[in-house]
Every structure is written in C-alpha cells, then in structure tokens.
Scaffold this motif. Sequence first.
Motif, PDB file in Angstrom:
ATOM      1  N   PRO A 101      -2.022   7.759   1.678  1.00 25.04           N
ATOM      2  CA  PRO A 101      -3.264   7.018   1.932  1.00 25.04           C
ATOM      3  C   PRO A 101      -3.024   5.525   2.112  1.00 25.04           C
ATOM      4  O   PRO A 101      -2.123   4.949   1.496  1.00 25.04           O
ATOM      5  CB  PRO A 101      -4.102   7.289   0.670  1.00 25.04           C
ATOM      6  N   ASP A 102      -3.847   4.902   2.943  1.00 23.04           N
ATOM      7  CA  ASP A 102      -3.782   3.460   3.141  1.00 23.04           C
ATOM      8  C   ASP A 102      -4.569   2.821   1.993  1.00 23.04           C
ATOM      9  O   ASP A 102      -5.686   2.336   2.156  1.00 23.04           O
ATOM     10  CB  ASP A 102      -4.391   3.075   4.492  1.00 23.04           C
ATOM     11  N   ASP A 132       5.114   5.402   2.854  1.00 23.35           N
ATOM     12  CA  ASP A 132       5.270   6.550   3.750  1.00 23.35           C
ATOM     13  C   ASP A 132       3.984   6.707   4.548  1.00 23.35           C
ATOM     14  O   ASP A 132       2.882   6.664   3.990  1.00 23.35           O
ATOM     15  CB  ASP A 132       5.549   7.823   2.953  1.00 23.35           C
ATOM     16  N   ALA A 133       4.123   6.923   5.856  1.00 23.91           N
ATOM     17  CA  ALA A 133       2.952   6.999   6.739  1.00 23.91           C
ATOM     18  C   ALA A 133       2.020   8.151   6.389  1.00 23.91           C
ATOM     19  O   ALA A 133       0.840   8.131   6.761  1.00 23.91           O
ATOM     20  CB  ALA A 133       3.417   7.125   8.194  1.00 23.91           C
ATOM     21  N   SER A 134       2.528   9.161   5.650  1.00 21.79           N
ATOM     22  CA  SER A 134       1.694  10.311   5.297  1.00 21.79           C
ATOM     23  C   SER A 134       0.749  10.027   4.129  1.00 21.79           C
ATOM     24  O   SER A 134      -0.165  10.796   3.859  1.00 21.79           O
ATOM     25  CB  SER A 134       2.584  11.505   4.928  1.00 21.79           C
ATOM     26  N   SER A 156       0.843  -1.199   0.000  1.00 20.08           N
ATOM     27  CA  SER A 156       0.000   0.000   0.000  1.00 20.08           C
ATOM     28  C   SER A 156       0.876   1.246   0.000  1.00 20.08           C
ATOM     29  O   SER A 156       2.073   1.178   0.300  1.00 20.08           O
ATOM     30  CB  SER A 156      -0.918   0.021   1.220  1.00 20.08           C
ATOM     31  N   TRP A 157       0.272   2.374  -0.363  1.00 21.48           N
ATOM     32  CA  TRP A 157       1.024   3.630  -0.342  1.00 21.48           C
ATOM     33  C   TRP A 157       1.456   3.963   1.082  1.00 21.48           C
ATOM     34  O   TRP A 157       2.519   4.554   1.277  1.00 21.48           O
ATOM     35  CB  TRP A 157       0.166   4.755  -0.927  1.00 21.48           C
ATOM     36  N   LYS A 158       0.680   3.555   2.060  1.00 23.49           N
ATOM     37  CA  LYS A 158       1.043   3.812   3.454  1.00 23.49           C
ATOM     38  C   LYS A 158       2.281   3.007   3.861  1.00 23.49           C
ATOM     39  O   LYS A 158       3.034   3.416   4.752  1.00 23.49           O
ATOM     40  CB  LYS A 158      -0.139   3.482   4.377  1.00 23.49           C
ATOM     41  N   ASP A 159       2.514   1.861   3.214  1.00 25.02           N
ATOM     42  CA  ASP A 159       3.746   1.107   3.465  1.00 25.02           C
ATOM     43  C   ASP A 159       4.967   1.912   3.035  1.00 25.02           C
ATOM     44  O   ASP A 159       6.055   1.777   3.611  1.00 25.02           O
ATOM     45  CB  ASP A 159       3.742  -0.218   2.683  1.00 25.02           C
TER      46      ASP A 159
END
Length: 349
Positions: free
Chosen positions: A163-164, A159-161, A154-157
């Motif tokens: 979207p999941d 960078d935490a900023s 996922s995009w959250k993987d």
Amino acid sequence: MNKTFIAGLALGTAAFVGSAQAQSNQQIHVAGSSTVLPYAQIVAENFGETFPDYQTPVVESGGSSAGLKQFCQGVGPDTIDIANASRSIRDSEIKACADAGVTEISQVKFGYDGIVFASSASGPDFALKPAMIFEAMAAKVPQDGKVVENPNKSWKDVDASLPDQQITAFIPASNHGTREVFEEKVLMQGCEDSGAMEAFTKSGMDKDAAKEACVSVRNDGSVSEISGDYTETLARIEANKQAVGVFGLAFYEQNQDKLKVATINDVVPSAETIASGEYPVSRPLFFYVKRAHLGVVPGLSEYVQFFLSEQMTGEGSPTVEYGLVPLPADERDEQISNFENGVAMGSKS
C-alpha cells in the motif's frame, strides 16, 4: 491426560491441604510475559475454582525479561514463584539466578504462539515478507552499493505491491520476549533475504557489527518501541489508522473486529499454520518454576501440573479456545515427566 497423572495430582492435592490451611496467607505469585499472561490468568482462575483449599494465584505482566529479573532476585516469601516467558531463559539469567541463590529452575514449555503483523481493520491488506519488513524498519539499508540511512517513507517505496501508506510501525520493546523472536525470525531473516547482510560485511563491518545492523531499527519516528502490553499497541493503531503493529496471534484473534492481519510469505497466521510449521514466525511459550518454593508455597506443584493438564492446555481446553497452539500429547507428557522427576536447570557460569 493419563490416569497415573490424574491419580498423582489428586494425591498431591490431598497431601498439600494441611500445608495450605497452615499457611493460608501464602499465595502463588507469577509475573512476566504479556503474551503468556492471558493463558496463565485462565489457568489461575480455573485453579482457584478447582482447588478451593488454595488461594487463586496472582498473575501479573511486565514482559519476559522483567519477569525473569524478578524471578532471579532470590528465594523466599518476597520473591515470585513463577516467571512466564515467550522466549527461553538466557544463560546470563540462569547465572543471575544462581548468584542470588535460585539454583534449581524447572523450565516448562506449554504450547506455541505466532507473532503477527496487523493494522487497522478498515485499512488495506498487507502481504509481507521478512525482507520487506526489514527494508521498512531497519535503521540502515544497502542502496546503490552503499550502506545508507533508511530512505523509505512509504510501504510502496519498499515494494510496489504494498500500500501507498506511510511507514509507521509499533514493535515490542526489549523487555518483551516477542522482541527477541521478532529480531531473529523477521529482521535477521529479512536482512539475509534482502542481501543486506552481505552488503554490510562488504562495507567493512565484521560479523558481529553486521548482525547488530540487521536488528537495529530506525529512530526517525517511523518505528516506535512499546514497553507496555498489546493493548497499548492496539490503542496506538486505533489512534493512527495507518500504523502497523506486532502482536501475538491470540491477541489478534481476540480483536479481529479492530485489526486486519498481514500474511507472511503468503501464509495466513493461524493455529493450524503454526502447528504445521507453515507460518514462519512462531515460537514456544514457557514458564519457569522456582523449585526451592515447591512444598513451601501451598499448591505450587499442583498449579504446574494443572497448567500442563489436557483440561487446561490440551485440545478443546479454554487456553486453546483463546488462541494457544497446544503441544502434541507426547511432548506434553514429556514436560509433565520432567517436572515430576525434578529435571532442573542449574547455573551455567
């Protein structure tokens, strides 16, 4: 547009009327970049209305590489007159042209465009950096001191900023000039910014292998290459609301009801941020003219000059209204002068 140019255009038109009438079955043929396509279509339609003695040029797409391949097939009525490109012609293509008898080519730069990342208008906002895009799309990334197959789901993987949201990306295939710019200004930059380039070389890769790794995208279904035009990418995103796609700025601006654009390095892509150099992912747009066809294909010279006129690609012109970032006036004058004075590219063997 200066008075000398207007006068020259008018005189050229008068001189070509007889030729056009004698060869009324001849028509300017253009092919190539899907990014350049709408601009060339706008100019072609206006050309047909402004110069009724000439047939409206036929403008087709297919991608920069495909257009230049057609262009370099030779000289004569069965070959195209102009190739549109969203990248500069390669030395290998100039040689292929020369080998087929296309020995004089005019390179014409007519404006600038930006490459944008956009997702469904109903989806979350994306604030991206080249390093994030690399870590989402690259085939291999460094992890814990080792080079591994990209594990990010996922995009959250990444960078935490972000979207999941599952990583699903549609990027231009290698037949598009956009792909080359995407690799150079996004993947390569992201590879360096993230430290991956250093990790690749430390893992034992030589410089060329490391560069190849930087621009190699994953083949696990997360990233799909689109050989068609931007309408195909848009259709994919409409079918998968979680996807992110790569587009030209003008196409995005024409579809803002369907797409939401991402920032890159906190900069919103626009004609203003591209013209200022603030937006980092932009490129010049070109078309290439087969000089052997000048004076043979009716209206070819006039079409080129009309394309470069302020009326067509200057401030307030229909191409700029569509989304083109225009050349500064002195740069446009230089392009006109180069074409009129026969400045040409030859074989680079």
